[in-house]
Scaffold this motif. Structure first.
Motif, PDB file in Angstrom:
ATOM      1  N   ALA B  14       1.618   4.501  -4.263  1.00  0.00           N
ATOM      2  CA  ALA B  14       1.164   3.151  -3.904  1.00  0.00           C
ATOM      3  C   ALA B  14       1.467   2.869  -2.428  1.00  0.00           C
ATOM      4  O   ALA B  14       0.619   2.354  -1.692  1.00  0.00           O
ATOM      5  CB  ALA B  14       1.841   2.112  -4.792  1.00  0.00           C
ATOM      6  N   ARG B  15       2.671   3.239  -1.995  1.00  0.00           N
ATOM      7  CA  ARG B  15       3.051   3.014  -0.591  1.00  0.00           C
ATOM      8  C   ARG B  15       2.133   3.773   0.358  1.00  0.00           C
ATOM      9  O   ARG B  15       1.694   3.254   1.379  1.00  0.00           O
ATOM     10  CB  ARG B  15       4.495   3.478  -0.361  1.00  0.00           C
ATOM     11  CG  ARG B  15       5.511   2.336  -0.403  1.00  0.00           C
ATOM     12  CD  ARG B  15       6.866   2.787   0.104  1.00  0.00           C
ATOM     13  NE  ARG B  15       7.461   3.821  -0.716  1.00  0.00           N
ATOM     14  CZ  ARG B  15       8.225   3.591  -1.785  1.00  0.00           C
ATOM     15  NH1 ARG B  15       8.473   2.360  -2.162  1.00  0.00           N
ATOM     16  NH2 ARG B  15       8.730   4.578  -2.483  1.00  0.00           N
ATOM     17  N   LEU B  17      -0.944   4.738  -0.094  1.00  0.00           N
ATOM     18  CA  LEU B  17      -2.275   4.111  -0.040  1.00  0.00           C
ATOM     19  C   LEU B  17      -2.251   2.825   0.774  1.00  0.00           C
ATOM     20  O   LEU B  17      -3.172   2.554   1.552  1.00  0.00           O
ATOM     21  CB  LEU B  17      -2.770   3.819  -1.459  1.00  0.00           C
ATOM     22  CG  LEU B  17      -3.196   5.033  -2.281  1.00  0.00           C
ATOM     23  CD1 LEU B  17      -3.492   4.632  -3.720  1.00  0.00           C
ATOM     24  CD2 LEU B  17      -4.420   5.700  -1.660  1.00  0.00           C
ATOM     25  N   LEU B  18      -1.203   2.039   0.572  1.00  0.00           N
ATOM     26  CA  LEU B  18      -1.113   0.777   1.322  1.00  0.00           C
ATOM     27  C   LEU B  18      -0.942   1.058   2.823  1.00  0.00           C
ATOM     28  O   LEU B  18      -1.549   0.381   3.657  1.00  0.00           O
ATOM     29  CB  LEU B  18       0.043  -0.074   0.782  1.00  0.00           C
ATOM     30  CG  LEU B  18      -0.217  -0.697  -0.594  1.00  0.00           C
ATOM     31  CD1 LEU B  18       1.079  -1.223  -1.214  1.00  0.00           C
ATOM     32  CD2 LEU B  18      -1.238  -1.828  -0.512  1.00  0.00           C
ATOM     33  N   ASP B  19      -0.126   2.058   3.140  1.00  0.00           N
ATOM     34  CA  ASP B  19       0.044   2.427   4.560  1.00  0.00           C
ATOM     35  C   ASP B  19      -1.290   2.849   5.173  1.00  0.00           C
ATOM     36  O   ASP B  19      -1.640   2.477   6.285  1.00  0.00           O
ATOM     37  CB  ASP B  19       1.036   3.599   4.691  1.00  0.00           C
ATOM     38  CG  ASP B  19       2.479   3.157   4.495  1.00  0.00           C
ATOM     39  OD1 ASP B  19       2.729   1.936   4.518  1.00  0.00           O
ATOM     40  OD2 ASP B  19       3.345   4.032   4.299  1.00  0.00           O
ATOM     41  N   LYS B  20      -2.027   3.651   4.415  1.00  0.00           N
ATOM     42  CA  LYS B  20      -3.312   4.154   4.913  1.00  0.00           C
ATOM     43  C   LYS B  20      -4.285   2.986   5.124  1.00  0.00           C
ATOM     44  O   LYS B  20      -5.024   2.951   6.113  1.00  0.00           O
ATOM     45  CB  LYS B  20      -3.874   5.155   3.888  1.00  0.00           C
ATOM     46  CG  LYS B  20      -5.169   5.811   4.284  1.00  0.00           C
ATOM     47  CD  LYS B  20      -4.908   7.024   5.178  1.00  0.00           C
ATOM     48  CE  LYS B  20      -6.138   7.871   5.404  1.00  0.00           C
ATOM     49  NZ  LYS B  20      -7.152   7.251   6.218  1.00  0.00           N
ATOM     50  N   SER B  21      -4.275   2.041   4.194  1.00  0.00           N
ATOM     51  CA  SER B  21      -5.197   0.903   4.317  1.00  0.00           C
ATOM     52  C   SER B  21      -4.855   0.070   5.551  1.00  0.00           C
ATOM     53  O   SER B  21      -5.727  -0.533   6.176  1.00  0.00           O
ATOM     54  CB  SER B  21      -5.153   0.030   3.068  1.00  0.00           C
ATOM     55  OG  SER B  21      -3.955  -0.703   3.006  1.00  0.00           O
ATOM     56  N   GLU B  22      -3.571   0.046   5.887  1.00  0.00           N
ATOM     57  CA  GLU B  22      -3.131  -0.693   7.075  1.00  0.00           C
ATOM     58  C   GLU B  22      -3.591   0.035   8.352  1.00  0.00           C
ATOM     59  O   GLU B  22      -4.071  -0.582   9.290  1.00  0.00           O
ATOM     60  CB  GLU B  22      -1.606  -0.772   7.023  1.00  0.00           C
ATOM     61  CG  GLU B  22      -0.971  -1.608   8.082  1.00  0.00           C
ATOM     62  CD  GLU B  22       0.557  -1.529   8.026  1.00  0.00           C
ATOM     63  OE1 GLU B  22       1.139  -1.253   6.952  1.00  0.00           O
ATOM     64  OE2 GLU B  22       1.174  -1.717   9.069  1.00  0.00           O
TER      65      GLU B  22
END
Lengths: 186, 121
Positions: B14-15, B17-22
């Motif tokens: 999850a982290r 993916l969230l980092d990548k989206s940022e």
């Protein structure tokens, strides 16, 4: 360089370091780029206006506290609008069906997609959709704890609630997200 | 794999993916965030919330508010609560809260400072 100028540069660096994450948190909560930008801008104004004279180490918890408050304010305002919209929408649907299932965007685990970027985009969209099925408190607890890496105490400060509440919201969030997503990921 | 390991792997995923989206935010958003930051640092007045831009006249806004109030009253009187029952308890905490950030933010800050001192000292 004067003290004010130094302070301004430090604040600029700080805001630049948190603005993307803040935007994503607000976007996940609101589902809207425009609303998210408004919320982040408000949070930046709040921090600069009230707390730029505080020491730098205090900026992060304060910024996220303001951001989460702004998201909650948005949520309260929009709750009424949303109910109203749902009511109007249901008037057009004799069977009273709800809108599109947010999980409908979950990636098909059997789908063949050779492009890694596309797979990542699908996985991210699925995560966003799953996060939006949580209550706002669960969503906030998960993003602040699991993503931002805040301690229990820092998260409680940002969410304006007790550490016990954070624990409970976080645990429910992780449980719900794993139920929704784990089979697609592992 | 143990339950704990599975949860750890899930959170890591999850982290990531969230980092990548940022990292992947588009240029338009980044530019607007930069502008927002600059405005905040210059202390410029914030523009009006977008949602009120379509009300050109105060009288129209007043009439619309009255109309909405009547319709909402009818809505609540004629329909039971609908949808998202699993969210209602969690939402209640937020909806019932009457905190006004502008009024209490400074008090919150001093509360927080006091707690920090107590916690650290």
């Amino acid at each position: 360089m004067g003290r004010m100028q130094q302070n301004r540069l430090a604040m600029d660096r700080f805001l630049a370091s948190v603005e993307r994450r803040a935007f994503r948190m607000a976007q996940i909560a609101t589902g809207s780029r425009e609303e998210a930008l408004d919320i982040v801008q408000d949070a930046m104004f709040g921090l600069v206006k009230r707390y730029s004279e505080k020491s730098e180490k205090e900026w992060k918890p304060l910024f996220f506290r303001i951001l989460q408050s702004r998201i909650r304010d948005w949520y309260r305002r929009n709750r009424v609008r949303r109910r109203w919209r749902i009511w109007l929408d249901s008037g057009h649907k004799p069977d009273g069906k709800e809108g599109e299932d947010p999980l409908a965007t979950l990636a098909d685990p059997n789908a063949h997609n050779p492009a890694e970027e596309s797979i990542l985009a699908d996985a991210t969209a699925a995560l966003d959709s799953a996060l939006r099925t949580l209550t706002l408190r669960q969503q906030q607890a998960f993003l602040l704890r699991a993503w931002e890496g805040m301690s229990l105490r820092e998260t409680a400060v940002a969410m304006k609630c007790s550490e016990g509440s954070v624990k409970s919201h976080y645990s429910r969030a992780v449980h719900a997200l794993r139920n929704l997503l784990e089979e697609y990921w592992v | 794999m143990s339950e704990e390991d599975r949860e750890k792997a899930f959170l890591e995923r999850a982290r990531t993916l969230l980092d990548k989206s940022e990292e992947d935010l588009d240029a338009n958003i980044l530019s607007r965030l930069r502008q927002a930051r600059t405005r905040a640092l210059q202390g410029e007045e914030r523009r009006e919330p977008r949602s009120w831009h379509w009300f050109p006249f105060p009288a129209a806004a007043g009439m619309a508010t009255a109309l909405v109030a009547i319709l909402v009253a009818v809505f609540y009187l004629t329909r039971p609560p609908v949808l998202e029952p699993h969210k209602s308890i969690g939402d209640l905490e937020i909806l019932a809260s009457s905190d006004q950030l502008d009024l209490y933010e400074d008090l919150d800050f001093y509360d927080w400072l006091a707690e920090e001192k107590e916690h650290n000292g």
